[in-house]
Design a protein around this motif. Structure first.
Motif, short mmCIF file in Angstrom:
data_model
loop_
_atom_site.label_atom_id
_atom_site.label_comp_id
_atom_site.label_asym_id
_atom_site.label_seq_id
_atom_site.Cartn_x
_atom_site.Cartn_y
_atom_site.Cartn_z
N CYS A 133 0.87 -1.17 0.00
CA CYS A 133 0.00 0.00 0.00
C CYS A 133 0.92 1.23 0.00
O CYS A 133 1.89 1.26 0.76
CB CYS A 133 -0.86 -0.05 1.26
SG CYS A 133 -1.56 1.54 1.69
N ASN A 157 0.58 3.94 1.26
CA ASN A 157 0.55 4.65 2.54
C ASN A 157 1.32 3.88 3.62
O ASN A 157 1.32 4.24 4.77
CB ASN A 157 -0.92 4.82 2.98
CG ASN A 157 -1.10 6.04 3.86
OD1 ASN A 157 -0.27 6.94 3.86
ND2 ASN A 157 -2.19 6.05 4.61
N ARG A 158 1.97 2.78 3.19
CA ARG A 158 2.72 1.95 4.12
C ARG A 158 4.15 1.74 3.67
O ARG A 158 5.05 1.58 4.48
CB ARG A 158 2.08 0.54 4.19
CG ARG A 158 0.89 0.48 5.05
CD ARG A 158 1.11 -0.56 6.16
NE ARG A 158 0.25 -0.30 7.26
CZ ARG A 158 0.67 0.12 8.45
NH1 ARG A 158 1.94 0.32 8.69
NH2 ARG A 158 -0.18 0.33 9.41
N GLY A 187 0.98 4.49 7.60
CA GLY A 187 -0.37 4.03 7.27
C GLY A 187 -1.46 4.88 7.88
O GLY A 187 -1.19 5.87 8.59
N CYS A 188 -2.69 4.50 7.63
CA CYS A 188 -3.83 5.17 8.25
C CYS A 188 -3.73 4.92 9.76
O CYS A 188 -3.25 3.85 10.18
CB CYS A 188 -5.14 4.59 7.72
SG CYS A 188 -5.24 4.68 5.92
N TYR A 232 -5.51 3.87 12.03
CA TYR A 232 -6.16 2.70 12.65
C TYR A 232 -5.63 1.38 12.11
O TYR A 232 -6.05 0.32 12.51
CB TYR A 232 -7.69 2.76 12.42
CG TYR A 232 -8.02 3.09 10.98
CD1 TYR A 232 -7.97 2.12 9.99
CD2 TYR A 232 -8.34 4.40 10.61
CE1 TYR A 232 -8.23 2.43 8.68
CE2 TYR A 232 -8.60 4.72 9.30
CZ TYR A 232 -8.54 3.73 8.34
OH TYR A 232 -8.79 4.03 7.02
N CYS A 233 -4.71 1.46 11.14
CA CYS A 233 -4.27 0.25 10.43
C CYS A 233 -3.00 -0.29 11.07
O CYS A 233 -2.07 0.47 11.33
CB CYS A 233 -4.01 0.63 8.97
SG CYS A 233 -3.33 -0.68 7.96
N GLY A 246 -2.32 -4.63 7.48
CA GLY A 246 -3.19 -4.06 6.45
C GLY A 246 -4.34 -4.97 6.08
O GLY A 246 -4.65 -5.16 4.91
N TYR A 250 -4.32 -5.05 1.84
CA TYR A 250 -3.66 -3.87 1.29
C TYR A 250 -4.42 -3.33 0.06
O TYR A 250 -5.64 -3.32 0.05
CB TYR A 250 -2.20 -4.17 0.95
CG TYR A 250 -1.38 -4.51 2.16
CD1 TYR A 250 -1.03 -3.53 3.08
CD2 TYR A 250 -0.97 -5.81 2.40
CE1 TYR A 250 -0.27 -3.83 4.20
CE2 TYR A 250 -0.21 -6.13 3.53
CZ TYR A 250 0.12 -5.13 4.42
OH TYR A 250 0.86 -5.44 5.53
N ARG A 287 -7.38 1.43 -2.94
CA ARG A 287 -7.51 2.84 -2.60
C ARG A 287 -7.92 3.61 -3.86
O ARG A 287 -7.51 3.23 -4.96
CB ARG A 287 -6.17 3.41 -2.12
CG ARG A 287 -5.64 2.86 -0.85
CD ARG A 287 -4.17 3.24 -0.66
NE ARG A 287 -3.90 4.64 -0.81
CZ ARG A 287 -3.84 5.53 0.20
NH1 ARG A 287 -4.02 5.12 1.44
NH2 ARG A 287 -3.58 6.80 -0.02
N ARG A 316 -4.90 9.39 5.69
CA ARG A 316 -5.27 8.53 4.55
C ARG A 316 -4.30 8.70 3.38
O ARG A 316 -4.13 7.80 2.57
CB ARG A 316 -6.67 8.90 4.03
CG ARG A 316 -7.83 8.21 4.65
CD ARG A 316 -7.84 6.74 4.54
NE ARG A 316 -8.07 6.22 3.20
CZ ARG A 316 -8.08 4.92 2.91
NH1 ARG A 316 -7.86 4.02 3.84
NH2 ARG A 316 -8.29 4.51 1.67
S1 SF4 Z 1 -5.87 0.94 5.96
FE1 SF4 Z 1 -5.50 0.32 3.84
S2 SF4 Z 1 -4.94 2.25 2.83
FE2 SF4 Z 1 -4.67 2.61 5.01
S3 SF4 Z 1 -2.50 2.12 5.40
FE3 SF4 Z 1 -3.71 0.28 5.84
S4 SF4 Z 1 -3.61 -0.91 3.93
FE4 SF4 Z 1 -3.04 1.23 3.43
#
Ligand code: SF4
Length: 306
Positions: free
Chosen positions: A33, A35-36, A44-45, A47-48, A52, A91, A122, A162
């Motif tokens: 991802c 974002n990771r 990452g987000c 909460y993640c 993932g 992911y 995403r 995000r």
């Molecule tokens: S929740 Fe999804 S978009 Fe956000 S960091 Fe985790 S894997 Fe990536």
């Protein structure tokens, strides 16, 4: 026989399409991802956790085909299912080349009994070439493309890290719409800083954007995430169960009745959940939502205004 729900239930929708139970089988294709992996961020987000939503199966050397064949066994035993959907869940499953995506999807769909696939990703991980590829499967298979959106408010998307804004979702929808691809948006209720009106705005926007399905999640705190630290410092308070149930019912009332509801709450792993404790009682929350709709004599779309 299962009681008819007061909203457009996903399992019923699949049964209507095929006349029998369709079982979703989760697939981990070993992707990452942005974002990771450092492209957008490496945390990452909020909460993640580092998994993932992944099972890690691909990293353990289990091919997509074997994951599906293994997943069929309990589904056949428990539900006598004969038809299946591959769910690319972990992911971002379009975060690679179109050629690799084709290889992944072809491998899944070559398994016996597969009627289609759901692809989680995403909104900033698609482009014309990738959408055209996904569209090519929609002629012969049921195809759902699931976009993680979570909120329609940029202030919240920033706060939860995000790494994309609402405009990215609008662009993805403009690329995807009217191609025979079903789009499901993921929305989270209980995000930090969001009040009831902000959350219900998401329902209105889902209708405006023309999505075909929605997954409604509860924000819960998973161990070793930035949200966990916020919660421990007293900077985040999860929703109470009653408040969440009422919000889901309010949300459903404002969605057009033809939008398929694929989820009405989350189902965290007990070993990872920090708070709220009630998030671990999925069935309890599910039943409360059904009872509340009955008590209100309400249903999906009751308050929807085109
Ligand atoms: S929740 Fe999804 S978009 Fe956000 S960091 Fe985790 S894997 Fe990536």
């Amino acid at each position: 026989m299962e009681k008819k729900k007061r909203y457009s239930d996903y399992n019923a929708y699949l049964r209507n399409l095929y006349g029998e139970r369709i079982q979703k089988i989760s697939v981990d294709a070993g992707l990452s991802c942005p974002n990771r992996d450092g492209k957008l961020s490496d945390i990452g987000c909020i909460y993640c956790n580092s998994k993932g939503s992944g099972t890690g199966a691909f990293a353990r050397g289990i091919s997509i085909r074997d994951q599906i064949e293994n997943g069929k066994i309990p589904a056949m035993k428990k539900y006598k299912a004969k038809k299946f959907l591959a769910y690319f869940q972990s992911y971002s499953n379009t975060y690679t080349t179109a050629a690799h995506m084709k290889a992944m999807y072809d491998e899944a769909l070559s398994c016996e009994g597969l009627v289609g696939m759901a692809i989680g990703t995403r909104p900033d991980c698609v482009d014309e070439e990738k959408i055209e590829l996904i569209q090519s499967y929609a002629k012969d298979y049921l195809v759902w493309l699931e976009y993680g959106l979570q909120s329609v408010h940029d202030v919240t998307l920033d706060l939860i890290n995000r790494g994309h804004d609402f405009e990215a979702f609008k662009k993805a929808m403009a690329l995807t719409r009217d191609r025979g691809i079903n789009v499901c948006a993921h929305i989270i209720l209980g995000l930090p800083g969001e009040d009831r009106d902000m959350m219900l705005d998401s329902a209105r926007v889902m209708a405006d954007q023309g999505v075909n399905g929605v997954k409604i999640h509860l924000l819960y705190v998973i161990k070793d995430t930035p949200l966990d630290r916020m919660w421990q410092q007293g900077d985040y308070t999860p929703l109470e169960q009653r408040a969440y149930v009422d919000l889901v019912c309010d949300f459903l009332e404002r969605l057009p009745e033809n939008i398929i509801i694929q989820r009405i709450t989350g189902d965290p792993h007990a070993s990872e959940l920090k708070a709220p404790a009630w998030a671990g009682r999925y069935r309890d929350t599910f039943n409360m939502i059904q009872h509340t709709l009955e008590e209100r004599d309400s249903f999906q779309g009751k308050l929807y205004k085109p």
